[in-house]
Design an enzyme around this catalytic site. Structure first.
Site, PDB file in Angstrom:
ATOM      1  N   SER A  88      11.693 -52.828 -23.109  1.00 63.19           N
ATOM      2  CA  SER A  88      10.579 -51.915 -23.374  1.00 63.19           C
ATOM      3  C   SER A  88       9.296 -52.486 -22.780  1.00 63.19           C
ATOM      4  O   SER A  88       9.024 -53.683 -22.891  1.00 63.19           O
ATOM      5  CB  SER A  88      10.399 -51.720 -24.885  1.00 63.19           C
ATOM      6  OG  SER A  88      11.571 -51.204 -25.465  1.00 63.19           O
ATOM      7  N   ASP A 131      12.304 -47.534 -32.082  1.00 66.42           N
ATOM      8  CA  ASP A 131      12.692 -48.267 -30.874  1.00 66.42           C
ATOM      9  C   ASP A 131      14.204 -48.304 -30.696  1.00 66.42           C
ATOM     10  O   ASP A 131      14.695 -48.676 -29.640  1.00 66.42           O
ATOM     11  CB  ASP A 131      12.126 -49.692 -30.937  1.00 66.42           C
ATOM     12  CG  ASP A 131      12.144 -50.397 -29.587  1.00 66.42           C
ATOM     13  OD1 ASP A 131      12.065 -49.707 -28.558  1.00 66.42           O
ATOM     14  OD2 ASP A 131      12.243 -51.635 -29.555  1.00 66.42           O
ATOM     15  N   GLN A 152       7.902 -43.814 -24.691  1.00 68.69           N
ATOM     16  CA  GLN A 152       8.153 -45.201 -24.297  1.00 68.69           C
ATOM     17  C   GLN A 152       8.464 -45.274 -22.807  1.00 68.69           C
ATOM     18  O   GLN A 152       9.197 -44.429 -22.277  1.00 68.69           O
ATOM     19  CB  GLN A 152       9.329 -45.789 -25.079  1.00 68.69           C
ATOM     20  CG  GLN A 152       9.579 -47.262 -24.827  1.00 68.69           C
ATOM     21  CD  GLN A 152      10.747 -47.783 -25.658  1.00 68.69           C
ATOM     22  OE1 GLN A 152      11.890 -47.612 -25.269  1.00 68.69           O
ATOM     23  NE2 GLN A 152      10.449 -48.392 -26.787  1.00 68.69           N
TER      24      GLN A 152
END
Length: 289
Positions: free
Chosen positions: A228, A204, A278
């Site tokens: 996110s 991430d 993502q």
């Protein structure tokens, strides 16, 4: 093993409350909310705790539903979806304040042989000799807001070395591609689940930022709202997170207040070991006055 790596492993370890129920704490990385990678890594660990030790995760899919509160623990509830001869599946719900903040589905597989092919590793500069993000932040500490300076310049358990560093305070437009080396700064346990959970955690870092590159924007700018929305990881081959891994990311598209990003992870031998995707919220909100 260094103290900061021990702390990260303790963060991911989780406390068992009951069968299929676990509790995790949070760390302060200088963000107002819990770091999304932490919740994904802890949720994967919770799922790992409920499957046969011979199984290894091959994929996870997570949705971020609400921002996490770093001042309170997170409860992880695991649901057994399937246990077959080759594959098992688990669903994990992360809760705070009686609300779901993340849902994650993970699939596990017993090791087996099969066909093999992969994309080639990008031809990039080796990590040796590159400056880490931490070194660069410390060199320009005066540019970091004083309220965040201590968190952003302290020792980190994960070393990150970009091949093409950017100025996060005054970014300039560039294509939506990025290559970054990363690894844990000391040796880790041999069990593969540790390396999976740590990669899920670290994947991430910077992935969503790839989509900000063409627009000369960064997380550090106050006129940006960035978060996110979902996160997925596929584990293709075994690897060690205490050796250098190349995280090669790109952003094919941004539209409608969202930005889509992809990543491929290679070890130093050029083996493709993991893939990520993502989708993120990206809003420009000019400051008034």
């Amino acid at each position: 093993m260094t103290h900061v790596v021990e702390q990260l492993l303790e963060l991911l370890e989780l406390r068992k409350l009951d069968d299929y129920l676990y509790q995790g704490t949070s760390e302060d990385l200088g963000f107002p909310n819990v770091f999304g990678g932490q919740v994904v890594g802890q949720a994967l660990m919770a799922a790992y705790r409920t499957v046969d030790s011979e199984l290894s995760a091959h994929s996870l899919h997570a949705y971020f539903l609400r921002a996490g509160d770093p001042a309170h623990d997170i409860i992880y509830e695991v649901t057994q979806l399937r246990d077959g001869r080759s594959f098992s599946a688990r669903r994990v719900v992360a809760r705070q304040h009686n609300q779901e903040i993340l849902t994650l589905t993970a699939s596990f597989q017993r090791e087996e042989a099969g066909f093999e092919h992969q994309f080639d590793m990008p031809d990039v500069v080796a990590p040796d000799g590159l400056k880490s993000e931490l070194e660069m932040r410390r060199e320009h500490a005066e540019c970091i807001p004083e309220s965040k300076r201590a968190q952003l310049t302290r020792e980190s358990p994960i070393e990150i070395r970009p091949t093409w560093p950017m100025n996060y305070v005054k970014p300039e437009p560039r294509p939506p591609y990025k290559d970054t080396w990363f690894r844990a700064i000391s040796n880790l346990p041999d069990e593969q689940y540790w390396h999976h959970c740590l990669l899920a955690y670290a994947s991430d870092f910077g992935l969503l930022g790839t989509g900000l590159l063409p627009h000369a924007k960064s997380f550090y700018q106050r006129d940006m709202q960035v978060a996110s929305l979902d996160h997925a990881v596929w584990f293709q081959r075994s690897f060690r997170f205490d050796d250098w891994l190349l995280y090669s990311t790109d952003s094919p598209s941004a539209s409608g207040g969202r930005c889509f990003n992809r990543g491929t992870v290679f070890d130093r031998q050029g083996r493709l070991v993991a893939t990520t995707t993502q989708d993120g919220l990206v809003r420009h909100r000019p400051q008034k006055g």
